[in-house]
Design a protein around this motif. Structure first.
Motif, short mmCIF file in Angstrom:
data_model
loop_
_atom_site.label_atom_id
_atom_site.label_comp_id
_atom_site.label_asym_id
_atom_site.label_seq_id
_atom_site.Cartn_x
_atom_site.Cartn_y
_atom_site.Cartn_z
N GLY A 181 0.86 -1.19 0.00
CA GLY A 181 0.00 0.00 0.00
C GLY A 181 0.89 1.24 0.00
N VAL A 197 1.92 -12.73 2.65
CA VAL A 197 2.84 -13.27 3.65
C VAL A 197 2.02 -13.91 4.77
CG1 VAL A 197 4.65 -12.72 5.32
CG2 VAL A 197 4.63 -11.60 3.08
N TYR A 233 -19.78 10.80 5.34
CA TYR A 233 -19.00 11.64 4.44
C TYR A 233 -19.24 11.19 3.01
CZ TYR A 233 -15.22 8.25 3.44
OH TYR A 233 -14.49 7.17 3.02
N ALA A 269 -12.78 1.02 11.10
CA ALA A 269 -12.35 2.42 10.97
C ALA A 269 -12.00 3.01 12.33
CB ALA A 269 -13.47 3.23 10.30
N ALA A 314 4.07 -3.39 6.65
CA ALA A 314 3.12 -2.36 6.23
C ALA A 314 1.89 -2.99 5.61
CB ALA A 314 3.80 -1.39 5.26
N TRP A 327 1.51 -12.16 -3.43
CA TRP A 327 2.42 -12.86 -2.48
C TRP A 327 1.97 -12.55 -1.05
CZ3 TRP A 327 6.27 -14.39 0.84
CH2 TRP A 327 7.26 -15.26 0.40
N ILE A 369 -19.78 6.40 9.22
CA ILE A 369 -18.89 5.87 10.25
C ILE A 369 -19.73 5.75 11.52
CG2 ILE A 369 -16.68 6.13 11.46
CD1 ILE A 369 -16.44 6.31 8.37
N ALA A 393 0.83 7.51 6.23
CA ALA A 393 1.38 6.27 5.64
C ALA A 393 2.64 6.59 4.84
CB ALA A 393 0.33 5.60 4.77
N LEU A 413 -3.37 8.75 4.71
CA LEU A 413 -2.46 8.61 3.57
C LEU A 413 -1.16 9.37 3.78
CD1 LEU A 413 -5.07 8.77 0.67
CD2 LEU A 413 -3.65 6.81 1.32
N VAL A 414 -1.26 10.59 4.31
CA VAL A 414 -0.03 11.37 4.55
C VAL A 414 0.82 10.65 5.60
CG1 VAL A 414 0.86 13.53 5.51
CG2 VAL A 414 -0.95 13.58 3.80
N ALA A 421 5.02 0.30 9.67
CA ALA A 421 4.73 1.62 9.07
C ALA A 421 3.26 1.70 8.66
CB ALA A 421 5.63 1.85 7.86
N GLY A 444 -2.33 -8.58 -2.80
CA GLY A 444 -3.31 -8.40 -3.87
C GLY A 444 -2.66 -7.98 -5.18
C1 LIG Z 1 -13.52 4.46 5.57
C2 LIG Z 1 -12.15 5.02 5.48
C3 LIG Z 1 -11.94 6.22 4.84
C4 LIG Z 1 -10.68 6.78 4.77
N1 LIG Z 1 -10.51 7.95 4.12
C5 LIG Z 1 -9.29 8.52 4.07
C6 LIG Z 1 -9.09 9.73 3.37
O1 LIG Z 1 -10.03 10.28 2.78
N2 LIG Z 1 -7.84 10.26 3.35
C7 LIG Z 1 -6.78 9.65 3.97
O2 LIG Z 1 -5.67 10.19 3.95
N3 LIG Z 1 -6.95 8.47 4.60
C8 LIG Z 1 -8.15 7.88 4.64
N4 LIG Z 1 -8.31 6.68 5.26
C9 LIG Z 1 -7.12 5.99 5.79
C10 LIG Z 1 -6.24 5.41 4.66
O3 LIG Z 1 -7.01 4.64 3.77
C11 LIG Z 1 -5.15 4.54 5.26
O4 LIG Z 1 -4.55 5.24 6.34
C12 LIG Z 1 -4.07 4.17 4.25
O5 LIG Z 1 -4.61 3.36 3.23
C13 LIG Z 1 -2.94 3.43 4.96
O6 LIG Z 1 -1.99 2.99 4.03
P1 LIG Z 1 -1.14 1.67 4.37
O7 LIG Z 1 -0.18 1.50 3.26
O8 LIG Z 1 -0.66 1.73 5.75
O9 LIG Z 1 -2.21 0.48 4.37
P2 LIG Z 1 -3.13 -0.07 3.18
O10 LIG Z 1 -3.49 1.01 2.24
O11 LIG Z 1 -4.21 -0.84 3.84
O12 LIG Z 1 -2.16 -1.07 2.40
C14 LIG Z 1 -1.76 -2.29 2.99
C15 LIG Z 1 -1.39 -3.26 1.88
O13 LIG Z 1 -0.89 -4.47 2.46
C16 LIG Z 1 -1.41 -5.58 1.76
N5 LIG Z 1 -1.40 -6.73 2.66
C17 LIG Z 1 -2.21 -6.96 3.73
N6 LIG Z 1 -1.86 -8.12 4.33
C18 LIG Z 1 -0.81 -8.60 3.63
C19 LIG Z 1 0.02 -9.77 3.77
N7 LIG Z 1 -0.19 -10.67 4.76
N8 LIG Z 1 1.02 -9.98 2.88
C20 LIG Z 1 1.25 -9.09 1.88
N9 LIG Z 1 0.49 -7.96 1.70
C21 LIG Z 1 -0.52 -7.74 2.57
C22 LIG Z 1 -2.81 -5.13 1.33
O14 LIG Z 1 -3.24 -5.90 0.22
C23 LIG Z 1 -2.58 -3.66 1.01
O15 LIG Z 1 -2.25 -3.45 -0.34
C24 LIG Z 1 -9.57 6.10 5.36
C25 LIG Z 1 -9.77 4.87 6.00
C26 LIG Z 1 -11.05 4.34 6.08
C27 LIG Z 1 -11.24 3.02 6.79
#
Ligand SMILES: Cc1cc2nc3c(=O)[nH]c(=O)nc-3n(C[C@H](O)[C@H](O)[C@H](O)COP(=O)(O)OP(=O)(O)OC[C@H]3O[C@@H](n4cnc5c(N)ncnc54)[C@H](O)[C@@H]3O)c2cc1C
Length: 368
Positions: A14, A129, A205, A264, A157, A127, A219, A298, A295-296, A280, A39
């Motif tokens: 992600g 994990v 929202y 959430a 992550a 893949w 929410i 992350a 997102l920021v 992370a 994915g």
């Molecule tokens: C309803 C909702 C609305 C939101 N709206 C906003 C918004 O408007 N703006 C904003 O900034 N944030 C928003 N967020 C938060 C934002 O989506 C997340 O903070 C952000 O996606 C985090 O990024 P990440 O890379 O940590 O995790 P993710 O984006 O969840 O990425 C994790 C990745 O890890 C992969 N993965 C999981 N398990 C495994 C495994 N075992 N092996 C390999 N890969 C794996 C997944 O497939 C995924 O691709 C929202 C969250 C929710 C729930």
């Protein structure tokens, strides 16, 4: 046969994982990096408003021009009916950082992951994990399908999936039971704003998505969602019909594309790093979407984790862990105060179960 040995394995592709992998290649090009993604970066995903603060982070990853070429829809304003029924608007025109964007999340996540691959990261999609075991040289990772690879260091992550917690010796604390009940629509009217509305059962929202699509989410928490029957189409559309502002922007011709329920709530991890690993993004600390920080945070924590991992590869692991844990703890302290204040401001619904719980301070969190 001996499995391949990488310097760093990033688990999860992600925004946090891709930022970490890409920052590692830019910062320490001698290190070998593999990124393992369960994915294929396709499909509908929540989290679609990218704040303007992300722009300098994308620039620092060398992705500024590619991001601009995607021409995601500008997010021009946030309008909220929060402390009362009427809308208060905040326009990006008056913000020094400029406007944010309404993303197609799958396309954004692909852009980041492909950017990491182009920088020399060995990107493995499909893949998942399933486990991590400590070895004398670092970690052995096993996929759900039985594939194996080795790495000296891990960046963990996987978003809101904490499957590796036990292997890494980390504890996960969920601070509430909030969830998002989302529906995505095609042929929706464009509005240009992110709209937020407080209601008794929680808060709603809605935001534009590229290609005349729209997301609408409520929410709520487990008990209030059950009472309002938000999991069923009938309950969800009934609750939407009772909103004043959110229902009005959907337009008549919109067609539903799909529905999803996603956790959430606030979730913390302790510790956020340990010998040979750094968590992370949402894995280290998943925030309530009200904070708009996901997102920021992350991208930023992915970049910090990359620097920490590079230091650890050079034998400065203890210092890197201490500094990384401190940075994330600062973030969490600010978030806790701000979240409680924001929920307490929606005084119109203060007597409702969802709001009574939401206005309480999130529980104490142990960080080492
Ligand atoms: C309803 C909702 C609305 C939101 N709206 C906003 C918004 O408007 N703006 C904003 O900034 N944030 C928003 N967020 C938060 C934002 O989506 C997340 O903070 C952000 O996606 C985090 O990024 P990440 O890379 O940590 O995790 P993710 O984006 O969840 O990425 C994790 C990745 O890890 C992969 N993965 C999981 N398990 C495994 C495994 N075992 N092996 C390999 N890969 C794996 C997944 O497939 C995924 O691709 C929202 C969250 C929710 C729930």
């Amino acid at each position: 046969m001996t499995p391949p040995l990488y310097d760093v394995a990033v688990v999860g592709g992600g925004p946090a994982g891709s930022a970490a992998a890409l920052a590692l290649r830019r910062h320490s090009p001698d290190l070998t990096v593999v990124m393992l993604e369960a994915g294929d970066h396709r499909g509908l995903k929540a989290g679609e408003v990218l704040p303007a603060l992300a722009a300098p982070l994308l620039d620092s990853l060398g992705l500024g021009a590619k991001f601009a070429a995607e021409a995601f829809t500008p997010s021009l304003a946030t309008a909220s009916a929060w402390a009362g029924e009427s809308l208060a608007e905040r326009h990006s025109l008056f913000s020094a950082a400029g406007h944010g964007w309404h993303l197609d999340r799958a396309r954004f996540d692909r852009l980041l992951a492909d950017g990491a691959a182009a920088a020399g990261v060995d990107l493995r999609r499909g893949w998942p994990v399933a486990g991590a075991a400590a070895t004398p040289f670092g970690w052995r990772l096993r996929s759900a399908g039985g594939a194996v690879l080795d790495a000296r260091l891990l960046i963990w992550a996987t978003g809101r999936s904490w499957r590796l917690a036990r292997s890494l010796g980390a504890g996960v604390t969920a601070h509430d039971r909030r969830a998002a009940f989302l529906r995505f629509f095609a042929d929706a009217a464009a509005d240009g704003r992110t709209l937020i509305e407080a209601r008794p059962e929680g808060w709603w929202y809605t935001a534009d998505l590229p290609g005349r699509q729209r997301v609408i989410a409520c929410i709520s928490d487990a008990a209030s969602a059950r009472a309002a029957r938000l999991r069923s189409a009938c309950g969800w559309y009934g609750a939407l019909a009772a909103t004043r502002h959110v229902r009005a922007v959907l337009g008549d011709g919109a067609v539903e594309l799909g529905a999803a329920a996603r956790p959430a709530g606030t979730v913390t991890l302790a510790p956020v790093c340990g010998p040979g690993w750094f968590a992370a993004g949402d894995t280290a600390f998943a925030a309530d979407p009200l904070s708009s920080r996901g997102l920021v945070a992350a991208l930023r924590s992915g970049i910090f984790a990359a620097y920490a991992a590079a230091d650890a590869c050079e034998g400065r692991g203890r210092q890197a862990e201490a500094r990384y844990a401190w940075l994330l703890a600062q973030d969490l302290a600010q978030y806790r105060d701000a979240l409680r204040r924001h929920y307490a401001e929606a005084a119109d619904h203060a007597d409702q179960p969802f709001w009574r719980v939401a206005a309480e301070e999130i529980g104490p969190v142990r960080h080492e």
